[in-house]
Design an enzyme around this catalytic site. Sequence first.
Site, PDB file in Angstrom:
ATOM      1  N   ARG A  59     -76.715-125.832 -43.584  1.00  0.00           N
ATOM      2  CA  ARG A  59     -76.121-126.830 -44.474  1.00  0.00           C
ATOM      3  C   ARG A  59     -76.529-126.502 -45.908  1.00  0.00           C
ATOM      4  NH1 ARG A  59     -71.749-129.121 -42.345  1.00  0.00           N
ATOM      5  NH2 ARG A  59     -72.158-130.497 -40.564  1.00  0.00           N
TER       6      ARG A  59
ATOM      7  N   GLU B 295     -62.146-131.201 -32.794  1.00  0.00           N
ATOM      8  CA  GLU B 295     -63.441-130.768 -33.320  1.00  0.00           C
ATOM      9  C   GLU B 295     -64.374-130.313 -32.202  1.00  0.00           C
ATOM     10  OE1 GLU B 295     -64.747-130.355 -36.480  1.00  0.00           O
ATOM     11  OE2 GLU B 295     -62.654-130.547 -37.082  1.00  0.00           O
TER      12      GLU B 295
ATOM     13  N   GLU C 106     -65.641-126.418 -32.283  1.00  0.00           N
ATOM     14  CA  GLU C 106     -67.036-126.085 -32.541  1.00  0.00           C
ATOM     15  C   GLU C 106     -67.807-125.632 -31.313  1.00  0.00           C
ATOM     16  OE1 GLU C 106     -68.991-129.190 -34.698  1.00  0.00           O
ATOM     17  OE2 GLU C 106     -67.653-129.003 -36.425  1.00  0.00           O
TER      18      GLU C 106
ATOM     19  N   GLY D 160     -73.324-146.759 -49.653  1.00  0.00           N
ATOM     20  CA  GLY D 160     -73.727-147.045 -51.020  1.00  0.00           C
ATOM     21  C   GLY D 160     -73.016-146.196 -52.055  1.00  0.00           C
TER      22      GLY D 160
ATOM     23  N   GLU E 186     -67.784-121.749 -40.541  1.00  0.00           N
ATOM     24  CA  GLU E 186     -68.638-122.063 -39.398  1.00  0.00           C
ATOM     25  C   GLU E 186     -69.083-120.808 -38.644  1.00  0.00           C
ATOM     26  OE1 GLU E 186     -66.629-126.395 -38.343  1.00  0.00           O
ATOM     27  OE2 GLU E 186     -65.761-124.573 -37.477  1.00  0.00           O
TER      28      GLU E 186
END
Length: 200
Positions: A81, A111, A115, A134, A159
């Site tokens: 990430r 998905e 994956e 938020g 990926e």
Amino acid sequence: MTDAPSPAPSRAAVAPTPDAGGYLTLSSRIAYRNRWLRLREDIIRRPDGSEGLYGVVERDDFAVIVAVDDNDCIAMVEQYRYPVGRRMLELPMGMWEDDPDADPAALAAGELAEETGLRALHLVEIGILFQGAGYSTQKGHVFHATGLSQGGTRREASEADMVARMVPRAEVERLIGEGGITCAVTIAALAITRARGLID
């Protein structure tokens, strides 16, 4: 479609109608956009009368899948990430930026197959979550998948470093407790699955 950001339009006036929390949006503009997100900047008036600025990340809905096999193992993927600079172990999840109105069940099945290569005989939506209420509008649809069979993956170029594996549920829980799984969406989706009585 290019990945280059689009120019931001000028600020648009908004008719001040209070939302459910009593906030008024006085003006709004898209400060930045690309194919994955839009960054909206609102000038708001709070219920107490004070004014301020709110930055909102607009992203399309995503699906996250808790896929459990007959051996009580959960399908997990590990990938790097970039924003946090580390590899993370997560549940399969994603969105289709080229089809933002896709049916959540079709998105979840797609998905999962993309994956992990898994196909599910039973795929049931069990809840929703907001991963950053938020600052973001993005909503996640949580699915429970069973009756799994293995096929081939169809991963995107981004990926290429992804690794999928079935992880025993007890190990998943141990990793969460020890800080080995830190993805908030993964932890929340597993909590929803447990609360629904679908895993012990």
